[in-house]
Design a protein around this motif. Sequence first.
Motif, PDB file in Angstrom:
ATOM      1  N   GLY A   1      38.778  46.114  32.390  1.00 61.90           N
ATOM      2  CA  GLY A   1      39.636  46.177  31.215  1.00 61.90           C
ATOM      3  C   GLY A   1      39.189  47.239  30.237  1.00 61.90           C
ATOM      4  O   GLY A   1      40.010  47.912  29.609  1.00 61.90           O
TER       5      GLY A   1
ATOM      6  N   SER B   1      38.671  41.199  32.499  1.00 65.01           N
ATOM      7  CA  SER B   1      39.046  41.332  31.096  1.00 65.01           C
ATOM      8  C   SER B   1      38.450  42.615  30.532  1.00 65.01           C
ATOM      9  O   SER B   1      37.867  43.420  31.270  1.00 65.01           O
ATOM     10  CB  SER B   1      38.547  40.115  30.300  1.00 65.01           C
ATOM     11  OG  SER B   1      37.140  40.116  30.234  1.00 65.01           O
TER      12      SER B   1
ATOM     13  N   HIS C   1      37.974  30.552  30.446  1.00 59.51           N
ATOM     14  CA  HIS C   1      39.058  31.168  31.219  1.00 59.51           C
ATOM     15  C   HIS C   1      39.272  30.442  32.547  1.00 59.51           C
ATOM     16  O   HIS C   1      40.413  30.146  32.936  1.00 59.51           O
ATOM     17  CB  HIS C   1      38.731  32.640  31.497  1.00 59.51           C
ATOM     18  CG  HIS C   1      39.139  33.579  30.416  1.00 59.51           C
ATOM     19  ND1 HIS C   1      40.455  33.779  30.055  1.00 59.51           N
ATOM     20  CD2 HIS C   1      38.406  34.404  29.611  1.00 59.51           C
ATOM     21  CE1 HIS C   1      40.523  34.680  29.085  1.00 59.51           C
ATOM     22  NE2 HIS C   1      39.298  35.067  28.794  1.00 59.51           N
TER      23      HIS C   1
ATOM     24  N   GLU D   1      50.700  35.431  29.725  1.00 61.60           N
ATOM     25  CA  GLU D   1      49.884  35.933  28.627  1.00 61.60           C
ATOM     26  C   GLU D   1      49.436  34.845  27.652  1.00 61.60           C
ATOM     27  O   GLU D   1      48.460  35.017  26.937  1.00 61.60           O
ATOM     28  CB  GLU D   1      50.631  37.031  27.866  1.00 61.60           C
ATOM     29  CG  GLU D   1      51.967  36.613  27.278  1.00 61.60           C
ATOM     30  CD  GLU D   1      51.821  36.019  25.885  1.00 61.60           C
ATOM     31  OE1 GLU D   1      52.705  35.245  25.492  1.00 61.60           O
ATOM     32  OE2 GLU D   1      50.834  36.341  25.208  1.00 61.60           O
TER      33      GLU D   1
ATOM     34  N   CYS E   1      46.150  33.689  29.937  1.00 61.82           N
ATOM     35  CA  CYS E   1      45.184  34.617  30.533  1.00 61.82           C
ATOM     36  C   CYS E   1      44.562  35.514  29.475  1.00 61.82           C
ATOM     37  O   CYS E   1      43.394  35.901  29.584  1.00 61.82           O
ATOM     38  CB  CYS E   1      45.814  35.433  31.659  1.00 61.82           C
ATOM     39  SG  CYS E   1      47.174  36.488  31.184  1.00 61.82           S
ATOM     40  N   ILE E   2      45.305  35.867  28.427  1.00 61.53           N
ATOM     41  CA  ILE E   2      44.720  36.594  27.301  1.00 61.53           C
ATOM     42  C   ILE E   2      43.910  35.608  26.467  1.00 61.53           C
ATOM     43  O   ILE E   2      44.263  34.435  26.359  1.00 61.53           O
ATOM     44  CB  ILE E   2      45.829  37.261  26.459  1.00 61.53           C
ATOM     45  CG1 ILE E   2      46.568  38.324  27.300  1.00 61.53           C
ATOM     46  CG2 ILE E   2      45.277  37.900  25.201  1.00 61.53           C
ATOM     47  CD1 ILE E   2      47.738  38.967  26.593  1.00 61.53           C
ATOM     48  N   ASP E   3      42.815  36.083  25.869  1.00 64.10           N
ATOM     49  CA  ASP E   3      41.925  35.220  25.083  1.00 64.10           C
ATOM     50  C   ASP E   3      42.722  34.310  24.157  1.00 64.10           C
ATOM     51  O   ASP E   3      43.603  34.776  23.425  1.00 64.10           O
ATOM     52  CB  ASP E   3      40.961  36.067  24.251  1.00 64.10           C
ATOM     53  CG  ASP E   3      39.948  36.797  25.102  1.00 64.10           C
ATOM     54  OD1 ASP E   3      39.882  36.546  26.310  1.00 64.10           O
ATOM     55  OD2 ASP E   3      39.211  37.642  24.554  1.00 64.10           O
TER      56      ASP E   3
ATOM     57  N   THR F   1      34.025  41.667  34.392  1.00 68.29           N
ATOM     58  CA  THR F   1      34.636  41.766  35.718  1.00 68.29           C
ATOM     59  C   THR F   1      33.721  41.028  36.676  1.00 68.29           C
ATOM     60  O   THR F   1      32.593  41.460  36.927  1.00 68.29           O
ATOM     61  CB  THR F   1      34.790  43.233  36.160  1.00 68.29           C
ATOM     62  OG1 THR F   1      35.603  43.932  35.220  1.00 68.29           O
ATOM     63  CG2 THR F   1      35.428  43.302  37.537  1.00 68.29           C
TER      64      THR F   1
ATOM     65  N   TYR G   1      37.749  37.186  37.703  1.00 69.41           N
ATOM     66  CA  TYR G   1      37.765  37.181  36.243  1.00 69.41           C
ATOM     67  C   TYR G   1      37.725  38.627  35.768  1.00 69.41           C
ATOM     68  O   TYR G   1      36.729  39.324  35.946  1.00 69.41           O
ATOM     69  CB  TYR G   1      36.575  36.382  35.717  1.00 69.41           C
ATOM     70  CG  TYR G   1      36.368  36.467  34.224  1.00 69.41           C
ATOM     71  CD1 TYR G   1      37.440  36.535  33.340  1.00 69.41           C
ATOM     72  CD2 TYR G   1      35.092  36.467  33.684  1.00 69.41           C
ATOM     73  CE1 TYR G   1      37.242  36.610  31.971  1.00 69.41           C
ATOM     74  CE2 TYR G   1      34.885  36.541  32.322  1.00 69.41           C
ATOM     75  CZ  TYR G   1      35.958  36.613  31.476  1.00 69.41           C
ATOM     76  OH  TYR G   1      35.762  36.697  30.125  1.00 69.41           O
TER      77      TYR G   1
ATOM     78  N   GLY H   1      41.625  35.989  32.839  1.00 74.15           N
ATOM     79  CA  GLY H   1      41.239  37.087  31.956  1.00 74.15           C
ATOM     80  C   GLY H   1      42.448  37.936  31.596  1.00 74.15           C
ATOM     81  O   GLY H   1      43.504  37.870  32.247  1.00 74.15           O
ATOM     82  N   GLY H   2      42.303  38.745  30.551  1.00 74.12           N
ATOM     83  CA  GLY H   2      43.425  39.521  30.028  1.00 74.12           C
ATOM     84  C   GLY H   2      44.068  40.444  31.031  1.00 74.12           C
ATOM     85  O   GLY H   2      45.298  40.591  31.073  1.00 74.12           O
TER      86      GLY H   2
ATOM     87  N   CYS I   1      33.705  32.759  29.561  1.00 75.96           N
ATOM     88  CA  CYS I   1      34.165  32.948  30.938  1.00 75.96           C
ATOM     89  C   CYS I   1      34.566  31.622  31.576  1.00 75.96           C
ATOM     90  O   CYS I   1      35.601  31.535  32.247  1.00 75.96           O
ATOM     91  CB  CYS I   1      33.064  33.608  31.765  1.00 75.96           C
ATOM     92  SG  CYS I   1      32.303  35.043  30.972  1.00 75.96           S
TER      93      CYS I   1
END
Length: 359
Positions: A168, A142, A123, A312, A315-317, A146, A140, A284-285, A120
């Motif tokens: 997510g 994903s 991110h 992307e 923000c995506i892992d 959350t 945050y 986060g994603g 976390c």
Amino acid sequence: MIALGLEGSANKLGIGLIQHPPGYGRDPTIRAKILSNIRHTFVSPPGTGFLPKDTALHHREWAVKLIKQALKESGVSWRDVDCICYTRGPGMGAPLQSVAVVARMLSMLWNKPLVGVNHCVGHIEMGREITGAENPIVLYVSGGNTQVIAYAEQRYRIFGEALDIAVGNCLDRFARTLNISNDPAPGYNIEQLAKQGKTLLDLPYAVKGMDCSFSGILASIDSLAREHLNPNGTPKNTDPPPSDPPITPSDLCFSLQETLFSMLVETTERAMSHVNSSQVLIVGGVGCNLRLQEMMGIMARDRGGSVYGTDERFCIDNGIMIAHAGLCGFSVGEGVVQVEEAGVTQRFRTDEVWVRWRD
């Protein structure tokens, strides 16, 4: 200094190399240099999720290939790397273990120090670095987390979070109900369907103080899908009166997004008011979702503030966020672990990390 980052807490394996030039952290005009940022995703069949054992196998099969590719693209040698950073948690146990094994192997092979990183915090720090946000309220969001977060006294304090499933995960599980593709991501495909939705359906709105609950919304939208859609996803009522149009998958996705994101905007605005902040950083994603960014932007503008987000790539892992946060910690001696102690944990709270590199 240069760090190699390895991320594999869920179905994405990310490898990244980042450089902090001389003076980084002391001179705000000096920015980190991204040398390479590579990712490979384990995609499960439509209507299914990704199992830990299958995801771990994917990470083991791809790790060495991606590390070699990242080094080649970066133009640096393994000899130039100052530390190896890996995701210690939170996340899925088996995938985390697979990446930790690779990190320990590289540490022993190259004789480099190891840094365990909170996913976390990775991110958050990557979002701050890319956007230049100074001291924002962080949302945050994903597949597994959350949280509404604010920084104070060298900790990222959690103001509110999901009481059950993450936002997510709620989107991903409804994608299974609709049997839509997981490529490139189920949440992305729901976002595309939602753009065509026209009917806003009534769903539970579960904000409890600063926390949110999403499981009841998922149960409700699943029930509406069974009521209005055939097993193949087509509307059941195809010949309604003009005043009663059929409910489509797009309507369901639109209604789900609007309800979930309204809850997130409400709790984020409350946190902004509490700490008197004018900035929101979405990480986060799920933060890639343009509708979420739009709704948050409307709220922030009404308060005279602004919203910061990334695309992307960040923000995506990804591995670069682990490399960056790990290098921030390494520079002050935070997170460094011995090889024999370099384990993982599925429960690693954001507010457990001592953020010693910030004032």
